[in-house]
Design a protein around this motif. Structure first.
Motif, PDB file in Angstrom:
ATOM      1  N   VAL A  32       0.878  -1.176   0.000  1.00  0.00           N
ATOM      2  CA  VAL A  32       0.000   0.000   0.000  1.00  0.00           C
ATOM      3  C   VAL A  32       0.908   1.218   0.000  1.00  0.00           C
ATOM      4  O   VAL A  32       1.535   1.542   1.013  1.00  0.00           O
ATOM      5  CB  VAL A  32      -0.947  -0.003   1.215  1.00  0.00           C
ATOM      6  CG1 VAL A  32      -1.840   1.233   1.191  1.00  0.00           C
ATOM      7  CG2 VAL A  32      -1.793  -1.275   1.227  1.00  0.00           C
ATOM      8  N   SER A  33       1.003   1.876  -1.141  1.00  0.00           N
ATOM      9  CA  SER A  33       1.990   2.945  -1.309  1.00  0.00           C
ATOM     10  C   SER A  33       1.317   4.286  -1.554  1.00  0.00           C
ATOM     11  O   SER A  33       0.200   4.358  -2.053  1.00  0.00           O
ATOM     12  CB  SER A  33       2.900   2.621  -2.504  1.00  0.00           C
ATOM     13  OG  SER A  33       2.134   2.542  -3.699  1.00  0.00           O
ATOM     14  N   GLY A  34       2.030   5.355  -1.183  1.00  0.00           N
ATOM     15  CA  GLY A  34       1.541   6.704  -1.443  1.00  0.00           C
ATOM     16  C   GLY A  34       1.128   7.420  -0.176  1.00  0.00           C
ATOM     17  O   GLY A  34       0.882   6.800   0.863  1.00  0.00           O
ATOM     18  N   PRO A  35       1.009   8.746  -0.250  1.00  0.00           N
ATOM     19  CA  PRO A  35       0.833   9.556   0.963  1.00  0.00           C
ATOM     20  C   PRO A  35      -0.590   9.726   1.459  1.00  0.00           C
ATOM     21  O   PRO A  35      -0.784  10.183   2.578  1.00  0.00           O
ATOM     22  CB  PRO A  35       1.402  10.911   0.529  1.00  0.00           C
ATOM     23  CG  PRO A  35       1.095  10.968  -0.942  1.00  0.00           C
ATOM     24  CD  PRO A  35       1.251   9.562  -1.446  1.00  0.00           C
ATOM     25  N   GLU A  36      -1.612   9.382   0.645  1.00  0.00           N
ATOM     26  CA  GLU A  36      -2.984   9.703   1.059  1.00  0.00           C
ATOM     27  C   GLU A  36      -3.475   8.690   2.082  1.00  0.00           C
ATOM     28  O   GLU A  36      -3.904   7.581   1.747  1.00  0.00           O
ATOM     29  CB  GLU A  36      -3.915   9.751  -0.150  1.00  0.00           C
ATOM     30  CG  GLU A  36      -5.200  10.506   0.109  1.00  0.00           C
ATOM     31  CD  GLU A  36      -4.949  11.936   0.592  1.00  0.00           C
ATOM     32  OE1 GLU A  36      -5.207  12.201   1.795  1.00  0.00           O
ATOM     33  OE2 GLU A  36      -4.505  12.778  -0.208  1.00  0.00           O
ATOM     34  N   GLU A  37      -3.457   9.104   3.340  1.00  0.00           N
ATOM     35  CA  GLU A  37      -3.694   8.172   4.437  1.00  0.00           C
ATOM     36  C   GLU A  37      -5.119   7.635   4.455  1.00  0.00           C
ATOM     37  O   GLU A  37      -5.343   6.460   4.780  1.00  0.00           O
ATOM     38  CB  GLU A  37      -3.376   8.851   5.767  1.00  0.00           C
ATOM     39  CG  GLU A  37      -3.045   7.891   6.883  1.00  0.00           C
ATOM     40  CD  GLU A  37      -1.849   7.000   6.559  1.00  0.00           C
ATOM     41  OE1 GLU A  37      -1.948   5.770   6.808  1.00  0.00           O
ATOM     42  OE2 GLU A  37      -0.835   7.507   6.049  1.00  0.00           O
ATOM     43  N   VAL A  38      -6.097   8.451   4.126  1.00  0.00           N
ATOM     44  CA  VAL A  38      -7.477   7.976   4.184  1.00  0.00           C
ATOM     45  C   VAL A  38      -7.699   6.856   3.181  1.00  0.00           C
ATOM     46  O   VAL A  38      -8.407   5.876   3.465  1.00  0.00           O
ATOM     47  CB  VAL A  38      -8.473   9.140   3.954  1.00  0.00           C
ATOM     48  CG1 VAL A  38      -8.362   9.703   2.541  1.00  0.00           C
ATOM     49  CG2 VAL A  38      -9.902   8.679   4.223  1.00  0.00           C
ATOM     50  N   CYS A  39      -7.073   6.943   2.011  1.00  0.00           N
ATOM     51  CA  CYS A  39      -7.194   5.882   1.006  1.00  0.00           C
ATOM     52  C   CYS A  39      -6.450   4.630   1.456  1.00  0.00           C
ATOM     53  O   CYS A  39      -6.927   3.507   1.258  1.00  0.00           O
ATOM     54  CB  CYS A  39      -6.660   6.365  -0.337  1.00  0.00           C
ATOM     55  SG  CYS A  39      -7.503   7.816  -0.989  1.00  0.00           S
TER      56      CYS A  39
END
Length: 344
Positions: A32-39
């Motif tokens: 699970v990669s990337g900065p958008e925490e809610v997603c």
């Protein structure tokens, strides 16, 4: 952090399946990669729910890659006495220890049967890149769920629309725009607001419902001030501004809302492209183009330039360049609503 923007290109060349965070599925390794925490939270919860629906005896464990004890990963993924499925959620991979990095890369060679390992990497650093590269090359039989940042207004609109679509609920376009405006500064709060409306409101959701629930939000008030000023309704704009200020609104978001609409108007002014083509070129939505063109009614190039200059001045003043930020925003509203220099 210059390497971060390049990550999408690396993902596009990945040898493993790329899954939507709205529809994640389990695999031996789930990156699970990337900065958008809610997603990311939705993706991780989705994998857990998927596995638990298959077998309620699912064992769920959590590890921190930055505070890792040797042998923990293998210990938690190894079969138990009764062979229950295992889910291990690993956070902080972007700041992982050397021990975790070594053991995780080794684990990819022989993943445990019946175990799902979720690795959360925010992309805040290049730490763990060797592990990510190994996963993306296909080692371990993994999948990737990308969670890029949701920053642009069009991305926020898509996000909110997706919330209602996923719940098979209908929301009026005007209501959706009002909701996004009310929570334009926080995607997590936007997600919570969408879920509250979905849970609390039966049937279709209209603009009046959104206004009833969230009309008091500072950002919503800010856009009311901006809309009335840009429409040239000077008296209404001053009343809306006074109401916003007495309700506790900060001058900074008030100026930001006006400046945002003026910038969009400037980008659209003078163009004759169809809304869909222009929206695609500018990274906007069709409705944003249509709204900007309506907002431009009665404006000319000179008035727009004066307003944009006034917005730049007010932005600096409300952020500390002036001792009277309230006067700064009042002057901006006057310039925008009258479409003339202040005091003219």
């Amino acid at each position: 952090m210059t390497p971060a923007p390049r990550r999408p290109a690396a993902r596009s060349a990945s040898a493993i399946p790329q899954l939507s965070w709205r529809a994640p599925q389990p695999a031996p390794i789930v990156l699970v990669s990337g900065p958008e925490e809610v997603c990311a939270e939705r993706a991780i919860s989705g994998v857990r729910d998927y596995l638990r629906a298959e077998d309620p005896s699912l064992e769920v464990s959590d590890l921190r890659a930055d505070d890792y004890e040797s042998g923990s990963l293998l210990g938690l993924t190894s079969p138990s006495l009764f062979g229950e499925p295992r889910l291990v959620r690993v956070s902080g991979v972007e700041k992982c220890s050397d021990t975790f990095l070594t053991e995780a890369i080794a684990y990819l060679q022989t993943p445990q049967d019946g175990a799902t390992v979720i690795l959360r990497h925010t992309g805040a650093s290049v730490r763990g890149k060797k592990l990510l590269d190994a996963i993306r090359s296909g080692s371990g039989g993994g999948v990737e769920v990308a969670c890029p940042a949701i920053k642009r207004d069009s991305d926020k609109y898509d996000f909110a629309a997706g919330e209602f679509s996923a719940a098979s609920r209908r929301i009026a376009p005007a209501a959706l725009r009002a909701l996004v405006s009310a929570f334009s500064d926080d995607v997590t709060e936007l997600a919570a607001a969408c879920q509250q409306l979905i849970a609390d409101v039966p049937g279709d959701i209209g603009e009046q419902v959104v206004e009833r629930y969230y009309g008091g939000r500072v950002e919503a008030t800010a856009f009311t001030v901006a809309d009335t000023a840009i429409a040239g309704r000077y008296g209404d704009a001053l009343i809306a501004l006074r109401h916003a200020l007495t309700s506790g609104a900060d001058p900074v978001p008030l100026v930001a809302a006006i400046a945002s609409k003026l910038r969009t108007m400037a980008r659209v002014a003078g163009t004759r492209e169809p809304a869909r083509e222009l929206a695609a070129r500018l990274g906007m939505k069709d409705w944003q183009i249509d709204r900007a063109r309506r907002d431009l009614a009665g404006w000319n190039q000179g008035a727009l330039a004066i307003a944009i200059q006034a917005a730049a001045r007010a932005d600096a003043e409300v952020k500390g360049a002036s001792r009277d930020p309230v006067f700064a925003v009042e002057r901006l509203v006057t310039v925008v609503a009258t479409r003339a220099p202040y005091g003219a």
